[in-house]
Design an enzyme around this catalytic site. Structure first.
Site, PDB file in Angstrom:
ATOM      1  N   ASP A  33      -1.879   1.898  -4.439  1.00 35.46           N
ATOM      2  CA  ASP A  33      -2.634   1.335  -3.219  1.00 35.46           C
ATOM      3  C   ASP A  33      -3.922   0.715  -3.830  1.00 35.46           C
ATOM      4  O   ASP A  33      -4.651   1.181  -4.529  1.00 35.46           O
ATOM      5  CB  ASP A  33      -2.934   2.214  -2.274  1.00 35.46           C
ATOM      6  CG  ASP A  33      -3.460   1.529  -0.973  1.00 35.46           C
ATOM      7  OD1 ASP A  33      -2.727   1.755   0.151  1.00 35.46           O
ATOM      8  OD2 ASP A  33      -4.426   1.071  -0.691  1.00 35.46           O
ATOM      9  N   HIS A  91       6.173   0.564   4.410  1.00 33.95           N
ATOM     10  CA  HIS A  91       5.770   1.343   3.522  1.00 33.95           C
ATOM     11  C   HIS A  91       5.365   2.779   3.689  1.00 33.95           C
ATOM     12  O   HIS A  91       4.881   3.207   4.562  1.00 33.95           O
ATOM     13  CB  HIS A  91       4.565   0.646   2.648  1.00 33.95           C
ATOM     14  CG  HIS A  91       3.394   0.499   3.687  1.00 33.95           C
ATOM     15  ND1 HIS A  91       3.453  -0.668   4.644  1.00 33.95           N
ATOM     16  CD2 HIS A  91       2.353   0.943   3.793  1.00 33.95           C
ATOM     17  CE1 HIS A  91       2.410  -0.563   5.442  1.00 33.95           C
ATOM     18  NE2 HIS A  91       1.657   0.304   4.857  1.00 33.95           N
ATOM     19  N   GLN A 117      -0.857   0.280  11.345  1.00 34.61           N
ATOM     20  CA  GLN A 117      -0.186  -0.350  10.281  1.00 34.61           C
ATOM     21  C   GLN A 117      -0.761  -1.765  10.189  1.00 34.61           C
ATOM     22  O   GLN A 117      -0.843  -2.424  11.209  1.00 34.61           O
ATOM     23  CB  GLN A 117       1.222  -0.516  10.869  1.00 34.61           C
ATOM     24  CG  GLN A 117       2.005  -1.225   9.583  1.00 34.61           C
ATOM     25  CD  GLN A 117       3.483  -1.487   9.971  1.00 34.61           C
ATOM     26  OE1 GLN A 117       3.975  -1.283  10.955  1.00 34.61           O
ATOM     27  NE2 GLN A 117       4.118  -1.997   8.964  1.00 34.61           N
ATOM     28  N   ASN A 153       2.393   4.457   8.798  1.00 32.99           N
ATOM     29  CA  ASN A 153       2.078   3.919   9.652  1.00 32.99           C
ATOM     30  C   ASN A 153       2.997   2.776  10.492  1.00 32.99           C
ATOM     31  O   ASN A 153       3.243   2.338   9.773  1.00 32.99           O
ATOM     32  CB  ASN A 153       0.418   3.227   9.323  1.00 32.99           C
ATOM     33  CG  ASN A 153      -0.227   4.231   8.840  1.00 32.99           C
ATOM     34  OD1 ASN A 153      -0.170   5.330   9.325  1.00 32.99           O
ATOM     35  ND2 ASN A 153      -1.359   3.712   8.102  1.00 32.99           N
ATOM     36  N   VAL A 187      -0.196  -3.792   7.077  1.00 34.73           N
ATOM     37  CA  VAL A 187       0.526  -4.722   6.293  1.00 34.73           C
ATOM     38  C   VAL A 187       2.078  -4.616   6.769  1.00 34.73           C
ATOM     39  O   VAL A 187       2.790  -3.329   7.098  1.00 34.73           O
ATOM     40  CB  VAL A 187       0.687  -4.099   4.732  1.00 34.73           C
ATOM     41  CG1 VAL A 187       1.822  -5.299   4.090  1.00 34.73           C
ATOM     42  CG2 VAL A 187      -0.528  -4.406   4.250  1.00 34.73           C
ATOM     43  N   HIS A 237       2.810   5.699   2.552  1.00 37.22           N
ATOM     44  CA  HIS A 237       1.787   6.352   1.606  1.00 37.22           C
ATOM     45  C   HIS A 237       2.042   7.609   1.143  1.00 37.22           C
ATOM     46  O   HIS A 237       2.760   8.504   1.756  1.00 37.22           O
ATOM     47  CB  HIS A 237       0.624   6.302   2.432  1.00 37.22           C
ATOM     48  CG  HIS A 237       0.096   5.197   3.394  1.00 37.22           C
ATOM     49  ND1 HIS A 237      -1.085   4.483   2.624  1.00 37.22           N
ATOM     50  CD2 HIS A 237       0.451   4.369   4.032  1.00 37.22           C
ATOM     51  CE1 HIS A 237      -1.381   3.466   3.254  1.00 37.22           C
ATOM     52  NE2 HIS A 237      -0.340   3.474   4.253  1.00 37.22           N
TER      53      HIS A 237
HETATM   54  P1  AMP Z   1      -1.136   0.324   6.457  1.00 38.60           P
HETATM   55  O1  AMP Z   1      -2.253   0.495   7.244  1.00 38.60           O
HETATM   56  O2  AMP Z   1      -0.538   1.641   6.495  1.00 38.60           O
HETATM   57  O3  AMP Z   1      -0.421  -1.057   6.619  1.00 38.60           O
HETATM   58  O4  AMP Z   1      -1.743   0.322   5.070  1.00 38.60           O
HETATM   59  C1  AMP Z   1      -1.482  -0.793   4.284  1.00 38.60           C
HETATM   60  C2  AMP Z   1      -2.133  -0.356   2.903  1.00 38.60           C
HETATM   61  O5  AMP Z   1      -1.820  -1.337   2.108  1.00 38.60           O
HETATM   62  C3  AMP Z   1      -3.552  -0.108   2.615  1.00 38.60           C
HETATM   63  O6  AMP Z   1      -3.864   1.094   2.278  1.00 38.60           O
HETATM   64  C4  AMP Z   1      -4.011  -1.199   1.734  1.00 38.60           C
HETATM   65  O7  AMP Z   1      -5.028  -0.814   0.809  1.00 38.60           O
HETATM   66  C5  AMP Z   1      -3.020  -1.383   0.913  1.00 38.60           C
HETATM   67  N1  AMP Z   1      -2.675  -2.959   0.347  1.00 38.60           N
HETATM   68  C6  AMP Z   1      -2.731  -4.078   1.035  1.00 38.60           C
HETATM   69  N2  AMP Z   1      -2.490  -5.069   0.170  1.00 38.60           N
HETATM   70  C7  AMP Z   1      -2.255  -4.767  -1.050  1.00 38.60           C
HETATM   71  C8  AMP Z   1      -1.879  -5.131  -2.155  1.00 38.60           C
HETATM   72  N3  AMP Z   1      -1.974  -6.274  -2.571  1.00 38.60           N
HETATM   73  N4  AMP Z   1      -1.818  -4.279  -3.466  1.00 38.60           N
HETATM   74  C9  AMP Z   1      -1.812  -2.900  -3.240  1.00 38.60           C
HETATM   75  N5  AMP Z   1      -2.155  -2.359  -2.155  1.00 38.60           N
HETATM   76  C10 AMP Z   1      -2.315  -3.142  -0.942  1.00 38.60           C
END
Ligand code: AMP
Ligand code: ZN
Length: 109
Positions: A30, A99, A93, A86, A95, A101
């Site tokens: 991350d 995924h 969420q 998430n 992204v 974590h």
């Molecule tokens: P979520 O809130 O569960 O969608 O978490 C998205 C996670 O993706 C966050 O912890 C961000 O820090 C991580 N993230 C977003 N873009 C990238 C990226 N390009 N490379 C690595 N981690 C990322």
């Protein structure tokens, strides 16, 4: 061009610290770690969220789930680790590519 950030990482179009990859899934660090170990484990197939997975994807999801403790051990977390998915805006969420974590702290032994 694919607008999904994690699809672009899977395709090698965006840089990431990839720690594991096979034909179906990828794990990378991350970019804003919340713990000493903070990996994101993704299916290579795009799902907008866990709520978009269907029965035909059960084998893929099982493969991903079974890989989580293996990755935790490889990261030094044989003593235990945390996982979190998430889902949706109200679920935090950000992204829109499914995924998991995988977080924790390497143990000393
Ligand atoms: P979520 O809130 O569960 O969608 O978490 C998205 C996670 O993706 C966050 O912890 C961000 O820090 C991580 N993230 C977003 N873009 C990238 C990226 N390009 N490379 C690595 N981690 C990322
Ligand atoms: Zn995607």
């Amino acid at each position: 061009m694919d607008a999904c950030v994690f699809c672009r990482i899977v395709a090698g179009e965006l840089p990431a610290s990839v720690v594991y990859e096979d034909e179906a899934i990828m794990a990378f660090k991350d970019q804003h770690p919340e713990a000493p170990v903070h990996l994101l484990v993704v299916p290579k197939k795009h799902f907008a969220s866990l709520a978009h997975v269907e029965a035909e994807d059960a084998a893929l999801m099982g493969h991903l789930m079974l890989k989580l403790p293996e990755l935790a051990v490889l990261q030094g977390m044989a003593q235990g680790f945390k996982t979190r998915i998430n889902t949706g805006r109200a679920g935090g969420q950000e992204v829109a590519h499914l995924h998991v974590h995988l977080t924790g702290r390497p143990s000393l032994k």
